[in-house]
Design a protein around this motif. Structure first.
Motif, PDB file in Angstrom:
ATOM      1  N   ARG A 145      21.693  42.530  47.712  1.00  0.00           N
ATOM      2  CA  ARG A 145      21.425  43.498  46.650  1.00  0.00           C
ATOM      3  C   ARG A 145      20.249  43.205  45.739  1.00  0.00           C
ATOM      4  O   ARG A 145      19.517  44.114  45.374  1.00  0.00           O
ATOM      5  CB  ARG A 145      22.662  43.602  45.738  1.00  0.00           C
ATOM      6  CG  ARG A 145      23.783  44.367  46.341  1.00  0.00           C
ATOM      7  CD  ARG A 145      24.821  44.582  45.280  1.00  0.00           C
ATOM      8  NE  ARG A 145      26.054  45.087  45.871  1.00  0.00           N
ATOM      9  CZ  ARG A 145      26.955  45.783  45.215  1.00  0.00           C
ATOM     10  NH1 ARG A 145      26.797  46.016  43.935  1.00  0.00           N
ATOM     11  NH2 ARG A 145      28.029  46.204  45.824  1.00  0.00           N
TER      12      ARG A 145
ATOM     13  N   LYS B 270      37.148  36.419  45.948  1.00  0.00           N
ATOM     14  CA  LYS B 270      36.072  35.683  46.615  1.00  0.00           C
ATOM     15  C   LYS B 270      35.737  34.461  45.767  1.00  0.00           C
ATOM     16  O   LYS B 270      34.941  33.621  46.159  1.00  0.00           O
ATOM     17  CB  LYS B 270      34.800  36.565  46.688  1.00  0.00           C
ATOM     18  CG  LYS B 270      34.867  37.688  47.686  1.00  0.00           C
ATOM     19  CD  LYS B 270      33.477  38.274  47.950  1.00  0.00           C
ATOM     20  CE  LYS B 270      33.148  39.345  46.930  1.00  0.00           C
ATOM     21  NZ  LYS B 270      31.948  40.142  47.308  1.00  0.00           N
TER      22      LYS B 270
ATOM     23  N   SER C  94      35.926  43.058  50.438  1.00  0.00           N
ATOM     24  CA  SER C  94      36.935  44.119  50.337  1.00  0.00           C
ATOM     25  C   SER C  94      38.186  43.650  49.597  1.00  0.00           C
ATOM     26  O   SER C  94      39.310  44.006  49.948  1.00  0.00           O
ATOM     27  CB  SER C  94      37.316  44.631  51.731  1.00  0.00           C
ATOM     28  OG  SER C  94      36.172  45.078  52.417  1.00  0.00           O
TER      29      SER C  94
ATOM     30  N   GLU D 229      39.367  44.474  46.861  1.00  0.00           N
ATOM     31  CA  GLU D 229      40.127  45.535  46.184  1.00  0.00           C
ATOM     32  C   GLU D 229      41.338  46.001  46.986  1.00  0.00           C
ATOM     33  O   GLU D 229      42.260  46.610  46.443  1.00  0.00           O
ATOM     34  CB  GLU D 229      39.207  46.730  45.883  1.00  0.00           C
ATOM     35  CG  GLU D 229      38.143  46.466  44.821  1.00  0.00           C
ATOM     36  CD  GLU D 229      36.901  45.773  45.366  1.00  0.00           C
ATOM     37  OE1 GLU D 229      36.852  45.454  46.576  1.00  0.00           O
ATOM     38  OE2 GLU D 229      35.970  45.543  44.569  1.00  0.00           O
TER      39      GLU D 229
ATOM     40  N   ASP E 133      37.388  39.816  40.539  1.00  0.00           N
ATOM     41  CA  ASP E 133      36.190  40.212  41.277  1.00  0.00           C
ATOM     42  C   ASP E 133      35.125  40.694  40.306  1.00  0.00           C
ATOM     43  O   ASP E 133      35.334  40.721  39.092  1.00  0.00           O
ATOM     44  CB  ASP E 133      36.533  41.294  42.314  1.00  0.00           C
ATOM     45  CG  ASP E 133      35.484  41.413  43.425  1.00  0.00           C
ATOM     46  OD1 ASP E 133      34.683  40.466  43.594  1.00  0.00           O
ATOM     47  OD2 ASP E 133      35.446  42.451  44.109  1.00  0.00           O
TER      48      ASP E 133
ATOM     49  N   GLU F 176      30.398  46.248  38.868  1.00  0.00           N
ATOM     50  CA  GLU F 176      29.057  46.622  38.421  1.00  0.00           C
ATOM     51  C   GLU F 176      29.104  48.062  37.889  1.00  0.00           C
ATOM     52  O   GLU F 176      29.165  48.289  36.699  1.00  0.00           O
ATOM     53  CB  GLU F 176      28.067  46.466  39.574  1.00  0.00           C
ATOM     54  CG  GLU F 176      26.619  46.630  39.135  1.00  0.00           C
ATOM     55  CD  GLU F 176      25.638  46.514  40.288  1.00  0.00           C
ATOM     56  OE1 GLU F 176      26.043  46.241  41.423  1.00  0.00           O
ATOM     57  OE2 GLU F 176      24.435  46.724  40.032  1.00  0.00           O
ATOM     58  N   THR F 177      29.172  49.034  38.785  1.00  0.00           N
ATOM     59  CA  THR F 177      29.270  50.429  38.337  1.00  0.00           C
ATOM     60  C   THR F 177      30.723  50.827  38.089  1.00  0.00           C
ATOM     61  O   THR F 177      31.000  51.802  37.392  1.00  0.00           O
ATOM     62  CB  THR F 177      28.729  51.372  39.422  1.00  0.00           C
ATOM     63  OG1 THR F 177      29.518  51.186  40.617  1.00  0.00           O
ATOM     64  CG2 THR F 177      27.282  51.083  39.742  1.00  0.00           C
ATOM     65  N   GLY F 178      31.648  50.111  38.697  1.00  0.00           N
ATOM     66  CA  GLY F 178      33.063  50.467  38.606  1.00  0.00           C
ATOM     67  C   GLY F 178      33.515  51.364  39.748  1.00  0.00           C
ATOM     68  O   GLY F 178      34.696  51.686  39.866  1.00  0.00           O
TER      69      GLY F 178
ATOM     70  N   THR G  15      33.824  50.893  43.004  1.00  0.00           N
ATOM     71  CA  THR G  15      34.748  50.350  44.017  1.00  0.00           C
ATOM     72  C   THR G  15      36.184  50.296  43.495  1.00  0.00           C
ATOM     73  O   THR G  15      37.110  50.710  44.186  1.00  0.00           O
ATOM     74  CB  THR G  15      34.295  48.960  44.503  1.00  0.00           C
ATOM     75  OG1 THR G  15      32.900  48.997  44.781  1.00  0.00           O
ATOM     76  CG2 THR G  15      35.032  48.541  45.756  1.00  0.00           C
TER      77      THR G  15
HETATM   78  C1  PRP Z   1      30.943  43.796  45.281  1.00  0.00           C
HETATM   79  C2  PRP Z   1      32.136  43.348  44.454  1.00  0.00           C
HETATM   80  C3  PRP Z   1      32.847  44.653  44.188  1.00  0.00           C
HETATM   81  C4  PRP Z   1      31.704  45.658  44.097  1.00  0.00           C
HETATM   82  C5  PRP Z   1      31.391  45.971  42.657  1.00  0.00           C
HETATM   83  O1  PRP Z   1      31.353  43.965  46.600  1.00  0.00           O
HETATM   84  O2  PRP Z   1      32.941  42.443  45.174  1.00  0.00           O
HETATM   85  O3  PRP Z   1      33.704  44.987  45.234  1.00  0.00           O
HETATM   86  O4  PRP Z   1      30.567  45.032  44.695  1.00  0.00           O
HETATM   87  O5  PRP Z   1      30.397  46.944  42.522  1.00  0.00           O
HETATM   88  P1  PRP Z   1      30.698  48.359  41.882  1.00  0.00           P
HETATM   89  O6  PRP Z   1      31.459  48.131  40.595  1.00  0.00           O
HETATM   90  O7  PRP Z   1      29.331  48.917  41.618  1.00  0.00           O
HETATM   91  O8  PRP Z   1      31.472  49.179  42.844  1.00  0.00           O
HETATM   92  P2  PRP Z   1      30.323  44.067  47.793  1.00  0.00           P
HETATM   93  O9  PRP Z   1      29.717  45.424  47.813  1.00  0.00           O
HETATM   94  O10 PRP Z   1      29.356  42.947  47.656  1.00  0.00           O
HETATM   95  O11 PRP Z   1      31.207  43.955  49.079  1.00  0.00           O
HETATM   96  P3  PRP Z   1      32.268  42.860  49.540  1.00  0.00           P
HETATM   97  O12 PRP Z   1      33.084  42.474  48.359  1.00  0.00           O
HETATM   98  O13 PRP Z   1      33.086  43.551  50.565  1.00  0.00           O
HETATM   99  O14 PRP Z   1      31.500  41.699  50.080  1.00  0.00           O
END
Ligand code: PRP
Ligand code: MG
Length: 208
Positions: free
Chosen positions: A12, A117, A141, A143, A156, A159-161, A163
């Motif tokens: 990223r 993680k 993943s 979540e 975890d 960032e934007t919330g 996920t």
């Molecule tokens: C990261 C982190 C969250 C998400 C947060 O996952 O573990 O799941 O990003 O970002 P958001 O608030 O903007 O949605 P990542 O995309 O790196 O994937 P992974 O955890 O499956 O490796």
């Protein structure tokens, strides 16, 4: 000619980090976003960049395989690497949180199961609030874990919330703010002091 080796996190923040470096006047003509190349030099051959998994950047720097690393505070904290943290690049801003299913609260019990993680960070946080936990280390993943009964809560990054929102979770506790930091190998900071200080000062001047 001596150069400094810089370990950069793939993924990223890679593009924005390279852009930041280019803003200081360092040119990376060999860098292309879709390239699979893992090592390249700047045009003056003063910096050798190695692209590694973000989670491995603190290890490269602690062991001296790289003099400098640019990586998220999340990976620095989790690794507990013995390095100097010298600069906040203010990229990749996000935060560590405890999250759980919508409608839940952070309930204390004899032992909670926390999927993450970042098991070290999870342990430290729950230790501080005197809550015994068992950690389930996942590599992504995360979540999913509370949804399918693998864990009570997760620790975890948000960032934007998006996920957590799209997976029916909610923030229950904020642990710490995170952003991209510059770290330095302790021995390199003594032996390559001039080069490293110069590099950091260039970065500082574009950050101001
Ligand atoms: C990261 C982190 C969250 C998400 C947060 O996952 O573990 O799941 O990003 O970002 P958001 O608030 O903007 O949605 P990542 O995309 O790196 O994937 P992974 O955890 O499956 O490796
Ligand atoms: Mg994730």
């Amino acid at each position: 000619m001596s150069y400094i080796t810089l370990a950069l996190a793939k993924g990223r923040t890679a593009k924005s980090t390279i852009t930041l470096l280019e803003n200081t006047g360092i040119q990376f003509k060999d860098f292309h976003e879709d390239s699979r190349k893992l090592v390249f030099y700047d045009s003056d051959k003063t910096i050798k960049v190695v692209f590694v998994k973000a989670v491995d950047v603190p290890t490269y720097v602690e062991k001296g395989a790289a003099d400098i690393g640019i990586v998220g505070k999340d990976n620095i904290l989790e690794s507990q690497a013995d390095v100097y943290e010298m600069l906040d690049l203010k990229l990749g801003k996000c935060k560590f949180v405890v999250a759980g299913k919508i409608g839940s609260t952070l309930e204390k019990k004899q032992k909670l199961t926390i999927a993450s993680k970042y098991p070290t960070i999870a342990k430290k946080f729950f230790q501080k609030i005197n809550q015994p936990i068992e950690t389930v280390k996942l590599n992504g993943s995360v979540e999913l874990a509370p949804l399918i009964g693998l864990a009570d809560y997760i620790v975890d990054i948000v960032e934007t919330g998006n996920t957590i929102n799209e997976n029916g979770l909610t923030i229950l506790e904020e642990i710490e703010d995170i952003s991209t930091r510059l770290i330095v190998n302790k021995a390199s900071f003594a032996t390559k002091s001039d080069n490293i200080r110069q590099f950091i000062n260039r970065l500082k001047s574009v950050l101001e």
